[in-house]
Design a protein around this motif. Structure first.
Motif, PDB file in Angstrom:
ATOM      1  N   ASP A   9       0.869  -1.185   0.000  1.00 49.61           N
ATOM      2  CA  ASP A   9       0.000   0.000   0.000  1.00 49.61           C
ATOM      3  C   ASP A   9       0.900   1.228   0.000  1.00 49.61           C
ATOM      4  OD1 ASP A   9      -1.794   2.217   1.010  1.00 49.61           O
ATOM      5  OD2 ASP A   9      -3.224   0.551   1.095  1.00 49.61           O
ATOM      6  N   ASP A  10       0.559   2.231  -0.795  1.00 48.83           N
ATOM      7  CA  ASP A  10       1.425   3.408  -0.883  1.00 48.83           C
ATOM      8  C   ASP A  10       1.337   4.292   0.350  1.00 48.83           C
ATOM      9  OD1 ASP A  10      -1.204   4.032  -1.637  1.00 48.83           O
ATOM     10  OD2 ASP A  10      -0.574   5.782  -2.788  1.00 48.83           O
ATOM     11  N   GLU A  11       0.396   4.012   1.255  1.00 51.28           N
ATOM     12  CA  GLU A  11       0.293   4.746   2.515  1.00 51.28           C
ATOM     13  C   GLU A  11       0.861   3.879   3.638  1.00 51.28           C
ATOM     14  OE1 GLU A  11      -3.415   6.983   3.181  1.00 51.28           O
ATOM     15  OE2 GLU A  11      -4.104   6.068   1.329  1.00 51.28           O
ATOM     16  N   GLN A  12       2.011   4.279   4.168  1.00 52.59           N
ATOM     17  CA  GLN A  12       2.680   3.480   5.192  1.00 52.59           C
ATOM     18  C   GLN A  12       1.818   3.246   6.426  1.00 52.59           C
ATOM     19  OE1 GLN A  12       5.608   1.907   4.717  1.00 52.59           O
ATOM     20  NE2 GLN A  12       5.250   0.908   6.687  1.00 52.59           N
ATOM     21  N   CYS A  15      -0.302   0.241   5.817  1.00 51.54           N
ATOM     22  CA  CYS A  15       0.517  -0.982   5.911  1.00 51.54           C
ATOM     23  C   CYS A  15       0.714  -1.380   7.366  1.00 51.54           C
ATOM     24  CB  CYS A  15       1.879  -0.756   5.253  1.00 51.54           C
ATOM     25  SG  CYS A  15       1.871  -0.745   3.457  1.00 51.54           S
ATOM     26  N   ASN A  35       5.637   0.014  -0.348  1.00 53.41           N
ATOM     27  CA  ASN A  35       4.847   1.168  -0.772  1.00 53.41           C
ATOM     28  C   ASN A  35       4.828   1.332  -2.285  1.00 53.41           C
ATOM     29  OD1 ASN A  35       6.411   2.675   2.012  1.00 53.41           O
ATOM     30  ND2 ASN A  35       4.271   2.046   1.965  1.00 53.41           N
TER      31      ASN A  35
END
Length: 242
Positions: A9-12, A15, A35
Motif C-alpha cells: 500500500d502506498d500509505e505506510q 501498511c 509502498n
C-alpha cells in the motif's frame, strides 16, 4: 500451519495498521511491507509468500496490473485487494483475487477474509502429523507433559514463560507465541499481551476502567488478570455476555 503474508500500500500507516491487526492471528506472519509495486513484484517472485494484501490504487503499476502479472507465476499468492472505493471492487473480479476489503480496514473485516484464506491454503498444504494434546513444562529439572485442559493460565514476564495449573506454576521453554499457537485450537483466549486464559477456568469477570475487565481464575482468585480493550468484545461474545 503458518502462512506468509506481504502487504503493499502506498500509505505506510495503512501498511502498519494491517500488520498490527494481522498479528492478532498467530498463524499468519507478515514478512514484508512495500509502498511500491515494482519492489514488491521482485520480492514476491523470489520469495513466494502465501498471501498478498494489495492496494488497488497505486502509483506507477496499479494493484490490478500487478495482480495480472502475478497470475503468470507457477504458484501466485492469494490476493486480497484493499480499496477506498467500492467501485474498484468490481474490477477486482477480473483478476485472480480471492476477495477485497474496503478501507478503513478493521479487525472484523480481516477476520472474515482470513478464514477464507485458511480454508483455501489448507487444501494446498499436506496435513501435519497429529499434535500431542500436551505441553511440556519444567519442574525441578524434570520435564513434565501437561494435558492442555489442565492448564488454567499461560503468562509471560521479561521473556520467561509460565504455565499454571490449579496446583502449581511451571516454567516452559517454548516462546509465548508458540504457546499461543499450540493452544489456538482449544478453549483458550489471549486476553492480553502477557496472558492466555482457559475460558472454562474463569471464575469472575470484573468490570474495570474504560470499559475493560479483569479476570479471576480457578486456583488463584487473588490475582487480577487484565483484559486488553481490543479483546473485550471477543471475550464477551465467547462468554455469552451482551
Amino acid at each position: 500451519m503458518q502462512f506468509k503474508a506481504v502487504i503493499v500500500d502506498d500509505e505506510q500507516p495503512i501498511c502498519d495498521e494491517i500488520e498490527y491487526l494481522l498479528k492478532k492471528h498467530p498463524n499468519i506472519t507478515v514478512e514484508k511491507k512495500f509502498n511500491h509495486c515494482f519492489d514488491a513484484l521482485a520480492y514476491i517472485t523470489e520469495n513466494k509468500p502465501d498471501v498478498l494484501f494489495l492496494d488497488i490504487k497505486m502509483p506507477g503499476i496499479s494493484g490490478l496490473d500487478m495482480a495480472k502479472k502475478l497470475s503468470a507465476l507457477s504458484k501466485p499468492p492469494l490476493i486480497v485487494f484493499i480499496t477506498a472505493f467500492q467501485e474498484h471492487a468490481l474490477e477486482a473480479f477480473n483478476t485472480p483475487a480471492i476477495g477485497y476489503i474496503t478501507k478503513p480496514v478493521t479487525e472484523e473485516k480481516l477476520t472474515s477474509i482470513i478464514q477464507k484464506i485458511r480454508n483455501l491454503l489448507a487444501r494446498d498444504h499436506p496435513k501435519q502429523p497429529h499434535q500431542s494434546n500436551k505441553i511440556c513444562v519444567i519442574d525441578n529439572g524434570k520435564i513434565l507433559p501437561l494435558n492442555k485442559q489442565d492448564i488454567i493460565l499461560a503468562s509471560v514476564s521479561e521473556r520467561d514463560v509460565y504455565i499454571r495449573t490449579i496446583h502449581q506454576q511451571y516454567t516452559c521453554n517454548l516462546s509465548f507465541k508458540e504457546i499461543e499457537t499450540i493452544l489456538s485450537d482449544e478453549n483458550f483466549l489471549r486476553v492480553h499481551r502477557q496472558y492466555i486464559v482457559n475460558l472454562d477456568d474463569i471464575v469472575e469477570i470484573i468490570p474495570w476502567f474504560h470499559g475493560s475487565f479483569v479476570l479471576r481464575m480457578e486456583g488463584n482468585q487473588q490475582e487480577n488478570i487484565p483484559v486488553s480493550r481490543t479483546k473485550v468484545k471477543l471475550l464477551k461474545q465467547l462468554m455469552g455476555l451482551k
